[in-house]
Write an enzyme that holds these catalytic residues in place. Sequence first.
Site, PDB file in Angstrom:
ATOM      1  N   HIS A   1       0.979  -1.487   0.041  1.00  0.00           N
ATOM      2  CA  HIS A   1       0.150   0.404   0.106  1.00  0.00           C
ATOM      3  C   HIS A   1       1.050   1.388  -0.325  1.00  0.00           C
ATOM      4  O   HIS A   1       0.625   2.028  -0.538  1.00  0.00           O
ATOM      5  CB  HIS A   1      -0.952  -0.025   1.150  1.00  0.00           C
ATOM      6  CG  HIS A   1      -1.799  -1.035   1.090  1.00  0.00           C
ATOM      7  ND1 HIS A   1      -1.734  -2.282   2.479  1.00  0.00           N
ATOM      8  CD2 HIS A   1      -3.107  -1.554   0.567  1.00  0.00           C
ATOM      9  CE1 HIS A   1      -3.248  -3.058   2.598  1.00  0.00           C
ATOM     10  NE2 HIS A   1      -3.421  -2.344   1.075  1.00  0.00           N
TER      11      HIS A   1
ATOM     12  N   LYS B   1     -17.816  -7.694   7.921  1.00  0.00           N
ATOM     13  CA  LYS B   1     -16.102  -8.394   7.917  1.00  0.00           C
ATOM     14  C   LYS B   1     -15.688  -8.144   9.383  1.00  0.00           C
ATOM     15  O   LYS B   1     -16.451  -7.369   9.773  1.00  0.00           O
ATOM     16  CB  LYS B   1     -16.073  -7.432   7.207  1.00  0.00           C
ATOM     17  CG  LYS B   1     -14.999  -8.061   5.802  1.00  0.00           C
ATOM     18  CD  LYS B   1     -14.047  -7.111   4.991  1.00  0.00           C
ATOM     19  CE  LYS B   1     -13.346  -7.652   4.504  1.00  0.00           C
ATOM     20  NZ  LYS B   1     -12.424  -6.881   2.903  1.00  0.00           N
TER      21      LYS B   1
ATOM     22  N   ARG C   1      -1.770  -6.123  -9.041  1.00  0.00           N
ATOM     23  CA  ARG C   1      -0.679  -6.787  -8.304  1.00  0.00           C
ATOM     24  C   ARG C   1      -0.612  -7.291  -9.141  1.00  0.00           C
ATOM     25  O   ARG C   1       0.412  -8.231 -10.394  1.00  0.00           O
ATOM     26  CB  ARG C   1      -1.191  -7.210  -7.081  1.00  0.00           C
ATOM     27  CG  ARG C   1      -0.837  -6.875  -6.378  1.00  0.00           C
ATOM     28  CD  ARG C   1      -1.362  -6.944  -4.832  1.00  0.00           C
ATOM     29  NE  ARG C   1      -2.876  -7.028  -4.855  1.00  0.00           N
ATOM     30  CZ  ARG C   1      -3.165  -7.010  -3.328  1.00  0.00           C
ATOM     31  NH1 ARG C   1      -2.379  -7.524  -2.899  1.00  0.00           N
ATOM     32  NH2 ARG C   1      -4.535  -7.516  -3.686  1.00  0.00           N
TER      33      ARG C   1
ATOM     34  N   SER D   1      -2.651  -7.275   2.383  1.00  0.00           N
ATOM     35  CA  SER D   1      -2.675  -7.817   3.760  1.00  0.00           C
ATOM     36  C   SER D   1      -3.106  -9.686   4.989  1.00  0.00           C
ATOM     37  O   SER D   1      -2.640 -10.044   5.711  1.00  0.00           O
ATOM     38  CB  SER D   1      -3.733  -6.751   4.063  1.00  0.00           C
ATOM     39  OG  SER D   1      -3.355  -5.519   4.008  1.00  0.00           O
TER      40      SER D   1
HETATM   41  P1  ADP Z   1      -9.709  -4.247  -0.023  1.00  0.00           P
HETATM   42  O1  ADP Z   1      -9.906  -5.263   0.989  1.00  0.00           O
HETATM   43  O2  ADP Z   1      -9.887  -3.358  -1.567  1.00  0.00           O
HETATM   44  O3  ADP Z   1      -9.297  -5.607  -1.117  1.00  0.00           O
HETATM   45  P2  ADP Z   1      -6.929  -3.703   0.959  1.00  0.00           P
HETATM   46  O4  ADP Z   1      -6.562  -2.746   1.855  1.00  0.00           O
HETATM   47  O5  ADP Z   1      -6.208  -4.816   0.309  1.00  0.00           O
HETATM   48  O6  ADP Z   1      -8.586  -3.682   0.548  1.00  0.00           O
HETATM   49  O7  ADP Z   1      -6.481  -3.482  -1.141  1.00  0.00           O
HETATM   50  C1  ADP Z   1      -6.598  -1.656  -1.055  1.00  0.00           C
HETATM   51  C2  ADP Z   1      -5.825  -1.410  -2.092  1.00  0.00           C
HETATM   52  O8  ADP Z   1      -4.560  -1.556  -2.183  1.00  0.00           O
HETATM   53  C3  ADP Z   1      -6.282  -2.071  -3.193  1.00  0.00           C
HETATM   54  O9  ADP Z   1      -6.382  -1.258  -4.821  1.00  0.00           O
HETATM   55  C4  ADP Z   1      -5.204  -3.330  -3.929  1.00  0.00           C
HETATM   56  O10 ADP Z   1      -5.252  -3.976  -5.214  1.00  0.00           O
HETATM   57  C5  ADP Z   1      -4.102  -2.242  -2.939  1.00  0.00           C
HETATM   58  N1  ADP Z   1      -2.783  -3.595  -2.847  1.00  0.00           N
HETATM   59  C6  ADP Z   1      -2.766  -3.987  -1.827  1.00  0.00           C
HETATM   60  N2  ADP Z   1      -1.601  -5.443  -1.335  1.00  0.00           N
HETATM   61  C7  ADP Z   1      -1.004  -3.926  -2.787  1.00  0.00           C
HETATM   62  C8  ADP Z   1       0.675  -4.780  -2.877  1.00  0.00           C
HETATM   63  N3  ADP Z   1       1.870  -5.547  -2.477  1.00  0.00           N
HETATM   64  N4  ADP Z   1       0.965  -3.729  -3.630  1.00  0.00           N
HETATM   65  C9  ADP Z   1      -0.163  -2.909  -4.416  1.00  0.00           C
HETATM   66  N5  ADP Z   1      -0.740  -2.121  -4.266  1.00  0.00           N
HETATM   67  C10 ADP Z   1      -2.230  -3.500  -3.289  1.00  0.00           C
END
Ligand code: ADP
Length: 151
Positions: free
Chosen positions: A17, A41, A90, A127
């Site tokens: 992120h 959730k 990703r 995450s």
């Molecule tokens: P969600 O619950 O919407 O999946 P996340 O917190 O997992 O929320 O992700 C939020 C954003 O961050 C999404 O656009 C996701 O693709 C991006 N993201 C998550 N992990 C990575 C990563 N390793 N590299 C780049 N972007 C990421």
Amino acid sequence: MKKAIFPGSFDPITNGHIDIIQRAIPLFDEIVIAIGVNSNKKYMFSLEERKSFIEKTFEGEAKVSVKTYEGLTVNFCERINASFILRGLRNPADFEFEKAIAHTNRSLSEIETVFLLTSTETSFISSSIVRDVIQNHGDYAHLVPKAVTDS
Ligand code: ADP
């Protein structure tokens, strides 16, 4: 003024992120990291913890702030006058999922979704994998910012 939101669960925020946010800072005047609240959730970290990890990580970065929201992402954008949704990509699975959401959001509003491809160093981080490593007592310090490991 170019204002974007970066929506997600951030349970917890990861170096993936952070890579997307840092690379987006030069592209926008303001980036609101928007933690979506979904009462159905189950989260590992409370909303307060997730918000505090992000605030600590971006302390002193004037363009970045953190907000929480419920309901449709496009409605939240309209409420705070943001014209862009920032998302990270990703892999092809992310693309398929994000494509449907971005098309839906475009059908509901004028808001544009802007995608950044992940950096090679952080593209494997999610995450959910971080939560798995934490639950199984593994070392996760290289996957998340210091604010998360300090907690
Ligand atoms: P969600 O619950 O919407 O999946 P996340 O917190 O997992 O929320 O992700 C939020 C954003 O961050 C999404 O656009 C996701 O693709 C991006 N993201 C998550 N992990 C990575 C990563 N390793 N590299 C780049 N972007 C990421």
